[in-house]
Design an enzyme around this catalytic site. Structure first.
Site, mmCIF file in Angstrom:
data_model
loop_
_atom_site.group_PDB
_atom_site.id
_atom_site.type_symbol
_atom_site.label_atom_id
_atom_site.label_comp_id
_atom_site.label_asym_id
_atom_site.label_seq_id
_atom_site.Cartn_x
_atom_site.Cartn_y
_atom_site.Cartn_z
ATOM 1 N N SER A 173 75.899 82.942 51.910
ATOM 2 C CA SER A 173 76.403 83.410 50.613
ATOM 3 C C SER A 173 76.867 82.245 49.759
ATOM 4 O O SER A 173 77.191 81.169 50.264
ATOM 5 C CB SER A 173 77.574 84.396 50.752
ATOM 6 O OG SER A 173 77.219 85.495 51.534
ATOM 7 N N ASP A 199 82.853 79.310 64.639
ATOM 8 C CA ASP A 199 82.453 79.726 65.988
ATOM 9 C C ASP A 199 83.521 80.661 66.535
ATOM 10 O O ASP A 199 84.635 80.228 66.833
ATOM 11 C CB ASP A 199 82.302 78.494 66.874
ATOM 12 C CG ASP A 199 81.736 78.832 68.250
ATOM 13 O OD1 ASP A 199 81.461 80.021 68.497
ATOM 14 O OD2 ASP A 199 81.575 77.910 69.065
ATOM 15 N N ASP A 238 81.823 82.725 72.472
ATOM 16 C CA ASP A 238 81.490 81.770 73.531
ATOM 17 C C ASP A 238 80.709 82.479 74.632
ATOM 18 O O ASP A 238 80.983 83.644 74.962
ATOM 19 C CB ASP A 238 82.757 81.149 74.136
ATOM 20 C CG ASP A 238 83.498 80.282 73.147
ATOM 21 O OD1 ASP A 238 82.858 79.456 72.472
ATOM 22 O OD2 ASP A 238 84.736 80.445 73.024
#
Length: 794
Positions: free
Chosen positions: A248, A320, A323
């Site tokens: 975006s 992030d 995991d």
């Protein structure tokens, strides 16, 4: 002769009756945009004006009445889309489409979003306004479901009608959050490269954040092959009937940099294209509330919105928050796994997936304390190498409903800032501007720091207890910039500056769009709405010309054919634009495919090379790797007696490019224009059936733009060179606080998801041409140009 005449008249009569039936049936199935209706649950008469693009402007005496009405009108335009959206997270698409969707269902059912939704709902305050308004919205949907005409897709596919519940709302938000994540694509591939080729091969990927030269600036007053996971998840998202969120742009300019002295706001979230398109627009006005919002199908509060006081939008943070862990099974008991405190039992859950064209499938899901095992949920994973998935969204209290409610009910910038703390996941860049002159960029997400020796770009050790350690940041540490000294904020999914000296890991996109946005915003101090309209359609790359210069230094230009010389000259004079009649982008993007193929496929193999093409990390590394003469990737591992150089690979790739384009688009380089190879088609799930394609799909169209320009119309590199756009701006919005009633927007196709509605595709041509339409807020103007539908209480 008489018999023949009678037969002819009979055939004609039957034909006329069929036509009349189709017309009457079609009229019955169309959305109702005028007249009067009775609506259960509303207390007072509510009026809806549908403007000239089918956008409802709802005038009600209470927010509850407005939400019930919104649910009804949203359903009459998007019930099919709502049905698909609510079925993804719990794994219920196979009930509609059969075994072709079983892989998707097994994966999503196994993740546990459905159970997380149930847990979140149990913790809700049932007396809260957000809960009560959500129930009102669902009441409206369910009345249409019971009393309104059945969408044609329901009849073609055979969809049983089930009432919508608040769990559907949470599941829709859950799927949205998952589609942001990139770890499941990138981490297994990076692990394979590390284990098979060594860390030297990863230097070009910059997974330490070293390739992010344009960073978002905070401003505060204080040896197992794992790529099957990547391949499977990429395929699931690619083949989902509901598109993923990808990237975006947004920028907000303060009063000091606008001609009017008022804030200007722009936002264009990048989402996979589909039909119907992602957003449903609606304008709600009550005595105590007004909001012009953009809604996901089946959700009660807008993720994007504005009123006369403030505007907000979003881009993906790309942090992030997921995991993957390699678990170690107990060799004596496959239902146990190793932890730092000894062996623990897996939690084992059984689920039943109903499949339309076969018998039910029983899915057995194992969960460690990290999360569900992906073995059995995706293809290609060995049972003795269990991989679990830890995801922030499933590990923390889910307050997404209250969070989205708070965004559209904020009282001021401080109130807005604090409401974002409720979002543990997904990570978002939430953009803000208001009529008082405030501007802001604020990140959402429960952020954490891992030990220095743990690299979250790889699959982690699930048994040692060290790789799972997380030091959580207080929300006050999340990156943000409120009223910065440079008087603008922006986001283009690029890397943020270090947090407390910690460069936060993520799957950020390259600097191209960010660099171009800064280039345009920085020097100018008299911005207008018209300037923003031009900028949001900008198709010039700030980085591609420099990549071309790297290419030119590597190509052997001594023995080029005349066609190759002409093509090279097109590249030499290119300024990075991607207009329909430009020739250079056709050459450049075809070259990039052959360069990537000749550089990476020999080491990775075909499947893993295709995975690489689908990742953000590929886009990050091209500019750096192509200029690096010492990269180990240049050598072709399949030629044992020879070591290839950068110049050899680039020259070969250029020659292959020209040969391919000569065959594909002719011998005249001047005819290799971008419009011939860059097209978009907005695909409906039923458009996969050839006979239904022209009825349900919108397009194809020639279109400008490209990968990683502001007008980011994205495609995957392929040898065929048919750059079919898969994703792009899901809307282009510009709010001008000097004239908020004349703010503008556009959708990729149209407001309605009903193919019989005139608003199914009435914005498509405008969108492709970079045009806009008004987001009307003036009641007199709305009344003068709209159809009127009155809802009366029972």
């Amino acid at each position: 002769m008489r018999l023949l005449k009678k037969i002819s008249l009979s055939v004609l009569l039957i034909f006329v009756l069929i036509v009349v039936f189709i017309l009457i049936y079609g009229f019955y199935l169309k959305p109702k945009y005028d007249g009067e209706m009775v609506l259960n649950s509303i207390k007072k008469e509510t009026t809806v004006y549908f403007d000239d693009y089918g956008i409802p402007h709802i005038y009600a005496q209470s927010q509850k009445d407005a939400m019930t009405t919104l649910g009804y009108v949203h359903a009459q335009d998007r019930l099919w889309q709502m049905e698909l959206m609510r079925r993804i997270a719990p794994g219920r698409l196979s009930e509609l489409f059969g075994s072709v969707m079983l892989k998707n269902d097994k994966f999503f059912a196994g993740l546990g979003m459905d159970e997380d939704s149930e847990k979140a709902i149990a913790q809700l305050d049932k007396n809260s306004e957000s809960y009560q308004l959500t129930l009102a919205y669902l009441d409206g949907i369910n009345q249409f479901l019971e009393e309104g005409p059945t969408p044609i897709e329901f009849q073609l596919v055979g969809v049983p009608k089930e009432k919508f519940t608040i769990k559907d709302v949470y599941n829709i938000f859950g799927y949205m959050a998952f589609s942001f994540a990139m770890a499941q694509k990138s981490d297994p591939l990076m692990t394979d490269i590390r284990d098979e080729l060594g860390m030297d091969y990863l230097k070009d990927f910059g997974i330490d954040g070293s390739l992010a030269h344009t960073k978002l600036k905070s401003f505060k007053e204080k040896s197992e092959a794992y790529s099957e996971i990547s391949k499977s998840v990429a395929s699931l998202l690619e083949n989902s009937p509901v598109p993923p969120f990808i990237g975006s742009n947004s920028w907000v300019v303060g009063p000091q940099k606008t001609k009017s002295g008022k804030v200007l706001f722009a936002n264009d979230p990048h989402i996979g294209f589909s039909q119907p398109c992602t957003w449903y627009e609606a304008h709600i006005v009550t005595p105590d509330y007004e909001m012009y919002g953009y809604y996901l199908a089946g959700t009660p509060f807008p993720l994007l919105g504005h009123n006369r006081e403030y505007a907000y939008g979003l881009t993906m943070f790309e942090n992030d928050d997921m995991d993957l862990f390699l678990e170690t099974n107990n060799p004596e008991n496959e239902n146990q796994y190793q932890t730092k405190d000894g062996f623990k039992n897996y939690q084992i859950i059984e689920k039943v997936i109903k499949v339309k064209d076969s018998s039910d499938v029983v899915l057995k899901v194992k969960k460690s304390h990290h999360g569900p095992l992906l073995n059995g949920l995706v293809d290609g994973l060995k049972e003795d190498k269990p991989i679990s998935m830890w995801w922030t969204y499933l590990q923390h209290k889910n307050q997404i409903l209250d969070a989205v409610y708070s965004l559209c009910h904020a009282k001021n910038v401080e109130d807005f800032h604090q409401s974002i703390e409720l979002i543990a996941a997904p990570g978002l860049n939430i953009m803000y501007g208001d009529a008082k002159g405030n501007i802001a960029w604020i990140t959402s997400g429960k952020l954490y720091k891992m030990p220095e020796n743990v690299n979250p770009n790889f699959i982690l050790n699930g048994a040692n207890g060290e790789d799972e350690e997380k030091e959580y940041y207080d929300f006050s540490e999340n990156p943000y910039a409120i009223n910065p000294a440079w008087n603008y904020v922006y986001s283009a999914n690029n890397q943020v500056e270090p947090i407390d000296d910690y460069l936060y890991p993520g799957y950020y996109l390259p600097e191209d769009r960010a660099k171009r946005i800064v280039q345009l915003l920085e020097p100018k101090n008299d911005w207008t709405k018209e300037d923003f309209m031009k900028m949001i359609n900008d198709d010039q790359s700030s980085v591609a010309p420099s990549i071309v210069q790297s290419i030119l230094t590597g190509i052997n230009q001594n023995d080029l054919s005349e066609t190759e010389k002409t093509a090279l000259n097109e590249l030499k004079k290119w300024n990075g634009s991607n207009a329909l009649t430009d020739v250079a982008p056709t050459i450049y993007n075809q070259f990039l495919f052959y360069y990537l193929k000749n550089t990476f496929e020999d080491e990775l193999g075909k499947d893993r090379f295709n995975i690489l093409l689908s990742t953000h990390i590929l886009k990050q590394m091209i500019a750096f790797q192509i200029a690096n003469e010492d990269s180990p990737w240049w050598d072709n591992s399949s030629t044992k007696d020879k070591k290839e150089s950068r110049n050899e690979i680039l020259t070969l790739s250029f020659q292959q490019t020209i040969s391919h384009l000569e065959k594909k688009v002719g011998n005249q380089v001047s005819g290799w224009t971008w419009n011939k190879v860059h097209t978009v088609e907005h695909k409906h799930p039923l458009g996969e059936v050839a006979a239904l394609r022209s009825y349900f799909n919108v397009g194809p169209f020639e279109i400008n733009g490209s990968n990683e320009v502001i007008n980011n119309l994205m495609f995957t590199f392929t040898e065929a060179g048919n750059h079919q756009v898969k994703a792009g701006p899901s809307t282009r919005r510009i709010i001008d606080f000097s004239d908020v009633e004349n703010s503008v927007s556009i959708l990729p196709t149209g407001q309605s998801g009903n193919p019989l509605s005139q608003h199914y595709d009435d914005q498509a041509v405008m969108y492709n041409e970079g045009k806009f339409r008004k987001m009307k807020m003036n009641r007199k103007e709305i009344e003068a140009s709209s159809r009127k539908l009155v809802f009366k209480p029972r």
